[in-house]
Scaffold this motif. Sequence first.
Motif, PDB file in Angstrom:
ATOM      1  N   ILE A  20     -13.833 -23.815   1.696  1.00  0.00           N
ATOM      2  CA  ILE A  20     -14.441 -22.935   0.693  1.00  0.00           C
ATOM      3  C   ILE A  20     -13.634 -21.646   0.639  1.00  0.00           C
ATOM      4  O   ILE A  20     -13.501 -20.937   1.638  1.00  0.00           O
ATOM      5  N   LEU A  61     -20.746 -30.378  -9.396  1.00  0.00           N
ATOM      6  CA  LEU A  61     -21.011 -29.433  -8.323  1.00  0.00           C
ATOM      7  C   LEU A  61     -21.355 -28.051  -8.843  1.00  0.00           C
ATOM      8  O   LEU A  61     -22.089 -27.309  -8.195  1.00  0.00           O
ATOM      9  N   ASP A  87     -18.170 -16.824  -5.529  1.00  0.00           N
ATOM     10  CA  ASP A  87     -17.615 -17.274  -6.806  1.00  0.00           C
ATOM     11  C   ASP A  87     -17.648 -18.792  -6.956  1.00  0.00           C
ATOM     12  O   ASP A  87     -17.184 -19.313  -7.980  1.00  0.00           O
ATOM     13  N   LYS A  88     -18.135 -19.503  -5.933  1.00  0.00           N
ATOM     14  CA  LYS A  88     -18.187 -20.969  -5.931  1.00  0.00           C
ATOM     15  C   LYS A  88     -16.798 -21.558  -6.206  1.00  0.00           C
ATOM     16  O   LYS A  88     -16.580 -22.256  -7.196  1.00  0.00           O
ATOM     17  N   HIS A  89     -15.889 -21.232  -5.316  1.00  0.00           N
ATOM     18  CA  HIS A  89     -14.499 -21.666  -5.432  1.00  0.00           C
ATOM     19  C   HIS A  89     -14.115 -22.392  -4.148  1.00  0.00           C
ATOM     20  O   HIS A  89     -14.262 -21.834  -3.053  1.00  0.00           O
ATOM     21  N   MET A  90     -13.655 -23.635  -4.258  1.00  0.00           N
ATOM     22  CA  MET A  90     -13.272 -24.412  -3.091  1.00  0.00           C
ATOM     23  C   MET A  90     -11.899 -25.040  -3.293  1.00  0.00           C
ATOM     24  O   MET A  90     -11.432 -25.209  -4.423  1.00  0.00           O
ATOM     25  N   PRO A  92     -22.030 -28.224   0.224  1.00  0.00           N
ATOM     26  CA  PRO A  92     -21.054 -28.392  -0.859  1.00  0.00           C
ATOM     27  C   PRO A  92     -19.784 -29.113  -0.418  1.00  0.00           C
ATOM     28  O   PRO A  92     -19.139 -29.779  -1.225  1.00  0.00           O
ATOM     29  N   ALA A 125     -16.192 -31.118 -10.785  1.00  0.00           N
ATOM     30  CA  ALA A 125     -16.457 -29.684 -10.891  1.00  0.00           C
ATOM     31  C   ALA A 125     -17.733 -29.426 -11.699  1.00  0.00           C
ATOM     32  O   ALA A 125     -18.520 -28.537 -11.358  1.00  0.00           O
ATOM     33  N   TRP A 172     -18.902 -25.953  -9.123  1.00  0.00           N
ATOM     34  CA  TRP A 172     -17.908 -25.179  -8.392  1.00  0.00           C
ATOM     35  C   TRP A 172     -16.555 -25.322  -9.068  1.00  0.00           C
ATOM     36  O   TRP A 172     -16.290 -26.311  -9.739  1.00  0.00           O
ATOM     37  N   LYS A 173     -15.680 -24.337  -8.831  1.00  0.00           N
ATOM     38  CA  LYS A 173     -14.286 -24.443  -9.241  1.00  0.00           C
ATOM     39  C   LYS A 173     -13.510 -25.132  -8.118  1.00  0.00           C
ATOM     40  O   LYS A 173     -13.569 -24.697  -6.970  1.00  0.00           O
ATOM     41  N   ILE A 174     -12.809 -26.198  -8.440  1.00  0.00           N
ATOM     42  CA  ILE A 174     -12.141 -27.016  -7.433  1.00  0.00           C
ATOM     43  C   ILE A 174     -10.632 -26.971  -7.672  1.00  0.00           C
ATOM     44  O   ILE A 174     -10.165 -27.237  -8.776  1.00  0.00           O
ATOM     45  N   GLY A 178     -17.433 -18.259  -1.384  1.00  0.00           N
ATOM     46  CA  GLY A 178     -18.749 -18.838  -1.654  1.00  0.00           C
ATOM     47  C   GLY A 178     -19.467 -18.162  -2.797  1.00  0.00           C
ATOM     48  O   GLY A 178     -20.204 -18.802  -3.549  1.00  0.00           O
TER      49      GLY A 178
END
Length: 509
Positions: A296, A331, A301-304, A278, A328, A333-335, A299
């Motif tokens: 990251i 991916l 919560d998929k937050h980077m 990621p 976002a 993910w929350k960016i 991981g």
Amino acid sequence: MGSIYQSIEILSKEKGIDPQIVIDAVKDAMLVAARKHFRTTEDLIADFNGATGALEIFGVRQVVADVQDPGKEIGLTEAHRLDPAVEIGSVMRFPKPTDSLGRISAQTAKQVILQKVREAERETVYSEFSSRVGELVNCTIKRMEGQDLVCDLGKTEARLPKKEQSKLENFSVGDRARCVIKSVEKAGKNAGVIVSRAAPELVMRLFEQEVPEIYDNTVVIKGCAREAGERTKIAVLSRDRDVDCVGACVGMKGMRVQSIIRELRGEKIDIIEYSDDPVVFATHALSPAKISRVSIVTGADKHMEVIVDDTQLSLAIGKKGQNVRLAAKLLGWKIDIKSEEEKRQEVESAMSALVPTGAPVSVLMMHDLSGAIVDKLATAGVGTIEKLGSMTPEELEAIEGIDPQTIEKIFAAVNSYYGQFEETPPAQTAEIIAEAVPESVNGEVAVEQHAAAEDAAPADQSGAGEELVTDAAFAHLSVAPSELAEAPHAVSSVVEGEFDTMKDSENAG
């Protein structure tokens, strides 16, 4: 009635439905019309005459030994007069005249037939197109209904809602368009096929048509994020290490991607190489901005968090946040994007929060404050001398174990602590000077040192002469050390006077 069967066959071919469905619909319609016309409680059935092709309606009665309901039952004796072969339990049918059905009955039958045919048509459309969701289809704009467009798919019509249209496109009646099947509704207000020009699947299907490597699965589309009419980001991955996935999608001199851009009326497309990592994928997805580092946060919560240079921050965020928003989506993910300066300030704030400001209250133990009192203050949350100094006596008395005598001790210790930082008083200055130059005020010792140094030093060494002049000046001091302690300012005046005398003598010589 003789030609009704031929009409049913024509209608079935036109609507693309099974003729038997239409026949059943016509039977149900005739039964409803007959019940309203004859106003009877007997059971009715409808049937087609295979020889004449006409629709016939019959009343049905069951043969019984004892008749309880004359509308639905018939006695055995009466039944034998009509048909000697019947037995108890047999069902006899009595034909009803259909010519006597009036206009109202015919209108009722028409409504029932239309409803049944419409339901059958929806069922057919759903069964045919429900498995084709996401497929690219060619359609023609047939008419406009408000802001929505109705498209002709050949066998049926499809609806192109306003929200599924691109901002850059305007269609007229008769225009051809390539759309992707968004959904198929079986019932409700939007029943039928819904097509879209704004879905990400449209871009994916166009790439599959334009890029042979995608069609034969050498290059795989891993994801697509789109804001119709603005920008699209598509992630691709090559299964063959000798094939460049991005180059295959771009084509020679950009020919492949340019044809797709023309189809989308100039919409911008970013082709990104996919990665299972990621962090690497985020670096590619946020292009054209240059990323400094990616970390990251969580991981699960998929937050980077993405850090970029101050000059790249606006490019990474994009117009109205478009670049980071599409990244976002791509991916999943929350960016969070931050500049180097913002990150530095955040780290400094975190560090300052970890380190308490001010001296710890335990320092007061060096100023005659007992350890028990320090422990009571620390337990009450008073951790620094600054906080302790800002508290009132009433606030201190509220702490358990602190009485007025203890408060006096605390204030004395605090004053002692701050007193060491105040300016040094004049009396201490005199003592420091007296301790620093005790031998300079002793005339005999100073004269002997001066004489010895004068004999040992060469005449041409000016630097040493200046040091001897200083010693000689101190040798002529007529102030005792006790007087220095009492009048420290007199020392500086005497020393200055001696230096002036020495300078005058040197000038005269």
